[in-house]
Design a protein around this motif. Sequence first.
Motif, PDB file in Angstrom:
ATOM      1  N   MET A  30      16.699 -49.234  -5.947  1.00 17.34           N
ATOM      2  CA  MET A  30      17.527 -48.665  -4.537  1.00 17.34           C
ATOM      3  C   MET A  30      16.402 -49.301  -3.830  1.00 17.34           C
ATOM      4  SD  MET A  30      17.157 -44.773  -4.636  1.00 17.34           S
ATOM      5  CE  MET A  30      15.307 -43.993  -5.540  1.00 17.34           C
ATOM      6  N   PHE A  31      15.676 -49.743  -3.776  1.00 17.56           N
ATOM      7  CA  PHE A  31      15.091 -51.201  -2.933  1.00 17.56           C
ATOM      8  C   PHE A  31      15.969 -52.315  -2.483  1.00 17.56           C
ATOM      9  CE2 PHE A  31      12.076 -54.794  -1.913  1.00 17.56           C
ATOM     10  CZ  PHE A  31      11.388 -54.133  -0.614  1.00 17.56           C
ATOM     11  N   LYS A  32      16.325 -52.912  -3.713  1.00 18.92           N
ATOM     12  CA  LYS A  32      17.011 -53.646  -4.038  1.00 18.92           C
ATOM     13  C   LYS A  32      18.377 -53.205  -2.940  1.00 18.92           C
ATOM     14  CE  LYS A  32      16.044 -56.616  -7.653  1.00 18.92           C
ATOM     15  NZ  LYS A  32      16.517 -56.847  -9.399  1.00 18.92           N
ATOM     16  N   ILE A  33      19.035 -52.361  -3.046  1.00 17.19           N
ATOM     17  CA  ILE A  33      19.871 -52.078  -2.466  1.00 17.19           C
ATOM     18  C   ILE A  33      19.879 -51.820  -0.910  1.00 17.19           C
ATOM     19  CG2 ILE A  33      21.641 -50.501  -2.149  1.00 17.19           C
ATOM     20  CD1 ILE A  33      21.509 -49.981  -4.689  1.00 17.19           C
ATOM     21  N   ALA A  34      18.491 -51.432  -0.529  1.00 13.86           N
ATOM     22  CA  ALA A  34      18.497 -51.000   1.123  1.00 13.86           C
ATOM     23  C   ALA A  34      17.902 -52.835   1.265  1.00 13.86           C
ATOM     24  CB  ALA A  34      17.124 -49.871   0.936  1.00 13.86           C
ATOM     25  N   ASN A  35      17.409 -53.511   0.900  1.00 12.06           N
ATOM     26  CA  ASN A  35      17.414 -54.958   1.200  1.00 12.06           C
ATOM     27  C   ASN A  35      18.297 -55.628   1.850  1.00 12.06           C
ATOM     28  OD1 ASN A  35      14.775 -56.659   2.058  1.00 12.06           O
ATOM     29  ND2 ASN A  35      15.279 -57.849   0.305  1.00 12.06           N
ATOM     30  N   GLN A  36      18.924 -55.702   1.185  1.00 14.55           N
ATOM     31  CA  GLN A  36      20.617 -56.258   0.605  1.00 14.55           C
ATOM     32  C   GLN A  36      21.642 -55.717   3.139  1.00 14.55           C
ATOM     33  OE1 GLN A  36      22.669 -55.894  -2.568  1.00 14.55           O
ATOM     34  NE2 GLN A  36      21.720 -57.357  -3.601  1.00 14.55           N
ATOM     35  N   ILE A  37      21.181 -54.112   2.386  1.00 11.50           N
ATOM     36  CA  ILE A  37      21.670 -53.596   3.920  1.00 11.50           C
ATOM     37  C   ILE A  37      21.343 -54.033   5.192  1.00 11.50           C
ATOM     38  CG2 ILE A  37      22.114 -51.053   4.696  1.00 11.50           C
ATOM     39  CD1 ILE A  37      22.392 -49.983   2.034  1.00 11.50           C
ATOM     40  N   ALA A  38      19.671 -53.927   4.918  1.00 10.68           N
ATOM     41  CA  ALA A  38      18.885 -54.424   5.900  1.00 10.68           C
ATOM     42  C   ALA A  38      17.796 -55.359   5.676  1.00 10.68           C
ATOM     43  CB  ALA A  38      18.156 -53.483   7.029  1.00 10.68           C
TER      44      ALA A  38
ATOM     45  N   LEU B 177      17.348 -46.939   5.393  1.00  8.32           N
ATOM     46  CA  LEU B 177      16.198 -45.906   5.376  1.00  8.32           C
ATOM     47  C   LEU B 177      16.235 -45.105   5.092  1.00  8.32           C
ATOM     48  CD1 LEU B 177      13.704 -45.485   7.484  1.00  8.32           C
ATOM     49  CD2 LEU B 177      14.602 -43.867   8.842  1.00  8.32           C
ATOM     50  N   LYS B 178      17.628 -44.241   4.205  1.00  5.48           N
ATOM     51  CA  LYS B 178      17.450 -43.887   3.051  1.00  5.48           C
ATOM     52  C   LYS B 178      16.975 -43.714   1.917  1.00  5.48           C
ATOM     53  CE  LYS B 178      21.751 -41.625   6.031  1.00  5.48           C
ATOM     54  NZ  LYS B 178      22.919 -41.593   5.871  1.00  5.48           N
ATOM     55  N   TYR B 179      17.340 -45.051   1.353  1.00  3.83           N
ATOM     56  CA  TYR B 179      16.988 -45.762   0.295  1.00  3.83           C
ATOM     57  C   TYR B 179      15.348 -45.503  -0.128  1.00  3.83           C
ATOM     58  CZ  TYR B 179      21.980 -46.675  -1.203  1.00  3.83           C
ATOM     59  OH  TYR B 179      22.973 -46.280  -1.178  1.00  3.83           O
ATOM     60  N   TYR B 180      14.540 -46.340   0.482  1.00  3.14           N
ATOM     61  CA  TYR B 180      13.396 -46.806   1.029  1.00  3.14           C
ATOM     62  C   TYR B 180      12.025 -44.954   0.751  1.00  3.14           C
ATOM     63  CZ  TYR B 180      13.736 -51.121   2.613  1.00  3.14           C
ATOM     64  OH  TYR B 180      14.550 -52.836   2.571  1.00  3.14           O
ATOM     65  N   GLU B 181      13.729 -44.469   1.908  1.00  4.81           N
ATOM     66  CA  GLU B 181      12.891 -42.349   2.071  1.00  4.81           C
ATOM     67  C   GLU B 181      12.898 -42.022   0.734  1.00  4.81           C
ATOM     68  OE1 GLU B 181      14.708 -40.772   5.236  1.00  4.81           O
ATOM     69  OE2 GLU B 181      13.237 -41.489   6.511  1.00  4.81           O
TER      70      GLU B 181
END
Length: 140
Positions: free
Chosen positions: A1-9, A41-45
Amino acid sequence: MFKIANQIAPHEDVLGMYVITQFGSSYSNKMVTFEIVNNALKYYEEIYKNYPTNESYLKSYKRLIDIHIALGEHDKSKKLIDDGLKSTNKEMNFIAKKYSMFYLMLAKDYAEAKAIGQRPIEQKNEYYIGNVYIILSDSS
């Protein structure tokens, strides 16, 4: 999830968004919209709320604070900081102290920021000292 969030933003693009919202210019080549950041933000949360043993937990915690600062959502970032200050996780507690010092310096409460920063310096904890000196450099 973190990698996805980091790729998104990516983190540097979120910080670039903060520069745009605060100063009207950016050092980033890519324009990050509020919609993109909210998706990340949703993934980080999700990681922060449900996976405290995940290796990306602390990074997610820090990114949440950064994003809320970039979005001007200071109540949310201060809530996260308060949670971190109460945490028994040593690294999370230190992250929270750094952001607490940041807010104190913005409020021109340099004495309180310095008092918070002096504790790790007095404990001679080399892992934390460099970060504290950087934060306090303008208040000395």
